[in-house]
Design a protein around this motif. Structure first.
Motif, PDB file in Angstrom:
ATOM      1  N   ALA A  79       0.837  -1.208   0.000  1.00  0.00           N
ATOM      2  CA  ALA A  79       0.000   0.000   0.000  1.00  0.00           C
ATOM      3  C   ALA A  79       0.867   1.251   0.000  1.00  0.00           C
ATOM      4  CB  ALA A  79      -0.919  -0.011   1.219  1.00  0.00           C
ATOM      5  N   LEU A  80       1.916   1.237   0.818  1.00  0.00           N
ATOM      6  CA  LEU A  80       2.795   2.404   0.928  1.00  0.00           C
ATOM      7  C   LEU A  80       3.590   2.625  -0.355  1.00  0.00           C
ATOM      8  CD1 LEU A  80       3.294   4.487   3.123  1.00  0.00           C
ATOM      9  CD2 LEU A  80       5.194   3.102   3.944  1.00  0.00           C
ATOM     10  N   ARG A  81       3.999   1.518  -1.005  1.00  0.00           N
ATOM     11  CA  ARG A  81       4.736   1.645  -2.271  1.00  0.00           C
ATOM     12  C   ARG A  81       3.879   2.332  -3.334  1.00  0.00           C
ATOM     13  NH1 ARG A  81       7.855  -2.934  -0.917  1.00  0.00           N
ATOM     14  NH2 ARG A  81       6.161  -4.377  -1.332  1.00  0.00           N
ATOM     15  N   SER A 141      -6.608   8.928   3.796  1.00  0.00           N
ATOM     16  CA  SER A 141      -7.408   8.229   4.812  1.00  0.00           C
ATOM     17  C   SER A 141      -7.156   6.726   4.760  1.00  0.00           C
ATOM     18  CB  SER A 141      -8.905   8.506   4.598  1.00  0.00           C
ATOM     19  OG  SER A 141      -9.188   9.873   4.717  1.00  0.00           O
ATOM     20  N   ALA A 142      -7.075   6.179   3.545  1.00  0.00           N
ATOM     21  CA  ALA A 142      -6.853   4.733   3.384  1.00  0.00           C
ATOM     22  C   ALA A 142      -5.509   4.308   3.964  1.00  0.00           C
ATOM     23  CB  ALA A 142      -6.945   4.358   1.910  1.00  0.00           C
ATOM     24  N   ILE A 143      -4.460   5.100   3.705  1.00  0.00           N
ATOM     25  CA  ILE A 143      -3.120   4.714   4.176  1.00  0.00           C
ATOM     26  C   ILE A 143      -3.002   4.897   5.688  1.00  0.00           C
ATOM     27  CG2 ILE A 143      -1.919   6.937   3.864  1.00  0.00           C
ATOM     28  CD1 ILE A 143      -0.549   3.472   2.830  1.00  0.00           C
ATOM     29  N   ILE A 144      -3.671   5.916   6.245  1.00  0.00           N
ATOM     30  CA  ILE A 144      -3.661   6.119   7.697  1.00  0.00           C
ATOM     31  C   ILE A 144      -4.403   4.978   8.390  1.00  0.00           C
ATOM     32  CG2 ILE A 144      -4.578   7.577   9.558  1.00  0.00           C
ATOM     33  CD1 ILE A 144      -3.968  10.001   7.654  1.00  0.00           C
ATOM     34  N   LEU A 145      -5.605   4.661   7.911  1.00  0.00           N
ATOM     35  CA  LEU A 145      -6.392   3.569   8.496  1.00  0.00           C
ATOM     36  C   LEU A 145      -5.674   2.229   8.345  1.00  0.00           C
ATOM     37  CD1 LEU A 145      -9.922   4.681   7.312  1.00  0.00           C
ATOM     38  CD2 LEU A 145      -9.301   4.253   9.686  1.00  0.00           C
ATOM     39  N   GLY A 186       0.433   2.624  14.945  1.00  0.00           N
ATOM     40  CA  GLY A 186      -0.203   3.887  15.308  1.00  0.00           C
ATOM     41  C   GLY A 186       0.705   5.094  15.169  1.00  0.00           C
ATOM     42  N   HIS A 187       1.982   4.948  15.559  1.00  0.00           N
ATOM     43  CA  HIS A 187       2.927   6.064  15.461  1.00  0.00           C
ATOM     44  C   HIS A 187       3.102   6.502  14.006  1.00  0.00           C
ATOM     45  CE1 HIS A 187       4.172   6.191  19.650  1.00  0.00           C
ATOM     46  NE2 HIS A 187       4.257   4.875  19.649  1.00  0.00           N
ATOM     47  N   LYS A 188       3.234   5.534  13.104  1.00  0.00           N
ATOM     48  CA  LYS A 188       3.382   5.845  11.683  1.00  0.00           C
ATOM     49  C   LYS A 188       2.124   6.512  11.140  1.00  0.00           C
ATOM     50  CE  LYS A 188       5.206   5.706   7.514  1.00  0.00           C
ATOM     51  NZ  LYS A 188       6.320   6.606   7.137  1.00  0.00           N
ATOM     52  N   LEU A 208       0.112   8.471  12.767  1.00  0.00           N
ATOM     53  CA  LEU A 208       0.125   9.870  13.210  1.00  0.00           C
ATOM     54  C   LEU A 208       1.124  10.698  12.402  1.00  0.00           C
ATOM     55  CD1 LEU A 208      -0.206   9.602  17.104  1.00  0.00           C
ATOM     56  CD2 LEU A 208      -1.971  10.106  15.406  1.00  0.00           C
ATOM     57  N   GLU A 209       2.271  10.099  12.063  1.00  0.00           N
ATOM     58  CA  GLU A 209       3.249  10.790  11.221  1.00  0.00           C
ATOM     59  C   GLU A 209       2.631  11.126   9.862  1.00  0.00           C
ATOM     60  OE1 GLU A 209       6.790   8.479  10.807  1.00  0.00           O
ATOM     61  OE2 GLU A 209       7.132   8.331  12.971  1.00  0.00           O
ATOM     62  N   LEU A 210       1.900  10.156   9.299  1.00  0.00           N
ATOM     63  CA  LEU A 210       1.262  10.362   8.001  1.00  0.00           C
ATOM     64  C   LEU A 210       0.189  11.445   8.070  1.00  0.00           C
ATOM     65  CD1 LEU A 210       1.013   6.655   6.849  1.00  0.00           C
ATOM     66  CD2 LEU A 210       2.182   8.472   5.589  1.00  0.00           C
ATOM     67  N   SER A 211      -0.549  11.494   9.187  1.00  0.00           N
ATOM     68  CA  SER A 211      -1.593  12.520   9.313  1.00  0.00           C
ATOM     69  C   SER A 211      -0.974  13.919   9.363  1.00  0.00           C
ATOM     70  CB  SER A 211      -2.454  12.260  10.559  1.00  0.00           C
ATOM     71  OG  SER A 211      -1.743  12.534  11.752  1.00  0.00           O
ATOM     72  N   SER A 212       0.188  14.036  10.034  1.00  0.00           N
ATOM     73  CA  SER A 212       0.892  15.324  10.061  1.00  0.00           C
ATOM     74  C   SER A 212       1.387  15.706   8.667  1.00  0.00           C
ATOM     75  CB  SER A 212       2.076  15.262  11.030  1.00  0.00           C
ATOM     76  OG  SER A 212       1.639  15.041  12.345  1.00  0.00           O
TER      77      SER A 212
END
Length: 302
Positions: free
Chosen positions: A20-22, A36-40, A48-50, A52-56
């Protein structure tokens, strides 16, 4: 972009977060849907930490969160018990005008409850114009885990009075509430409701029943539930082992552990904790040392 969004969503929902990340990193245009898809997806995979990093990163790139994104961010905070970050997100939700959204509100209730801030969870719950079963479950489980079993049971009654039907997670919370206050009769009533609802074969409900009966002093009822379960996972096996240990039935506990090993049931640190507790109660020092060495060989201690 639509194909890329769908690919990221598919990989994330299938648990392949690296794929998904690739795909996500190759996309030239990324809208709120794919963020939203990658955060969920990261939350689902326990990262969870990653998440939150993505949301920032998303907001630094000028993409505004929508209700689905906020659900993912709040769930990320809940998964790592990040109360401060959760409160910051809550402020952002209020500013964005999404606090009245049922899914967002339910996620906030669950986050506060999991972070141990039950009063804040209750405030959000009470402010919601409409509560779904997710919000009710979060409050019931939150009170049960804090040892406020009577409050949890009162909420479960209120929930059903308001026409919200219990699901397996609700029953798990109700049973945990009964166990926390050793309310055997209430637990038996809950079991009757479970049978009527057709959830008795649910492995997590069954495991909670075993735990409730054990903590209420009825190891025989715990054994009957265990024997009737169509399939038992590690949680159910460990719950039954814990029941024997709690009541000082060391021989039964050791025999039960032997059956677990013979049937290839997965063993974790909670299993060994119950096993060592049984040995301690019975003064089985040599056996306890043997199991401790076995645990050490599986890298479950230290």
């Amino acid at each position: 972009m639509f194909v890329g969004n769908s690919l990221v969503d598919m990989y994330a929902k299938c648990g392949s977060i690296e794929d998904a990340l690739r795909v996500f990193n190759r996309m030239s245009t990324r809208n709120v849907v794919v963020w939203s898809a990658i955060i969920l997806g990261h939350v689902k995979c326990g990262q969870g930490h990653k998440a939150l990093e993505l949301s920032s990163q998303m907001q630094q790139e000028g993409v505004e969160p929508n209700p689905v994104t906020f659900v993912g961010i709040v769930n990320a905070c809940a998964s790592i018990k990040a109360l401060k970050e959760g409160k910051d997100v809550h402020e952002q939700i209020i500013e964005s005008g999404w606090e009245s959204n049922v899914s967002v509100g339910s996620s906030l209730v669950g986050m506060y409850a999991k972070c141990g801030s039950i009063d804040e969870a209750w405030r959000v719950f009470n402010s919601m114009p409409k509560c779904d079963v997710v919000a009710w479950n979060a409050m019931i489980l939150g009170y049960a885990k804090r040892g406020q079993g009577q409050k949890a049971l009162q909420l479960s009654c209120q929930m059903q009075y308001e026409g919200v039907h219990p699901v397996p997670v609700t029953f798990v919370g109700m049973l945990n509430a009964c166990a926390s206050v050793a309310a055997l009769e209430e637990g038996r009533h809950v079991r009757g409701a479970i049978i009527q609802s057709g959830y008795e074969s649910d492995v997590f409900v069954g495991s909670s029943l075993i735990d409730m009966y054990a903590k209420c002093g009825s190891v025989e009822d715990a054994w009957r539930v265990f024997n009737r379960m169509p399939r038992c996972n590690m949680v159910a096996w460990t719950a039954m082992l814990g029941a024997y240990a709690l009541h000082g039935h060391a021989n039964e506990a050791l025999a039960h552990f032997k059956r677990m090993c013979e049937q290839g049931v997965e063993i974790d640190d909670i299993t060994f904790l119950s096993l060592l507790s049984a040995c301690r109660h019975a003064g089985l020092v040599d056996e306890g040392l043997c199991y401790f060495q076995f645990m050490d060989s599986l890298c479950l201690c230290g």
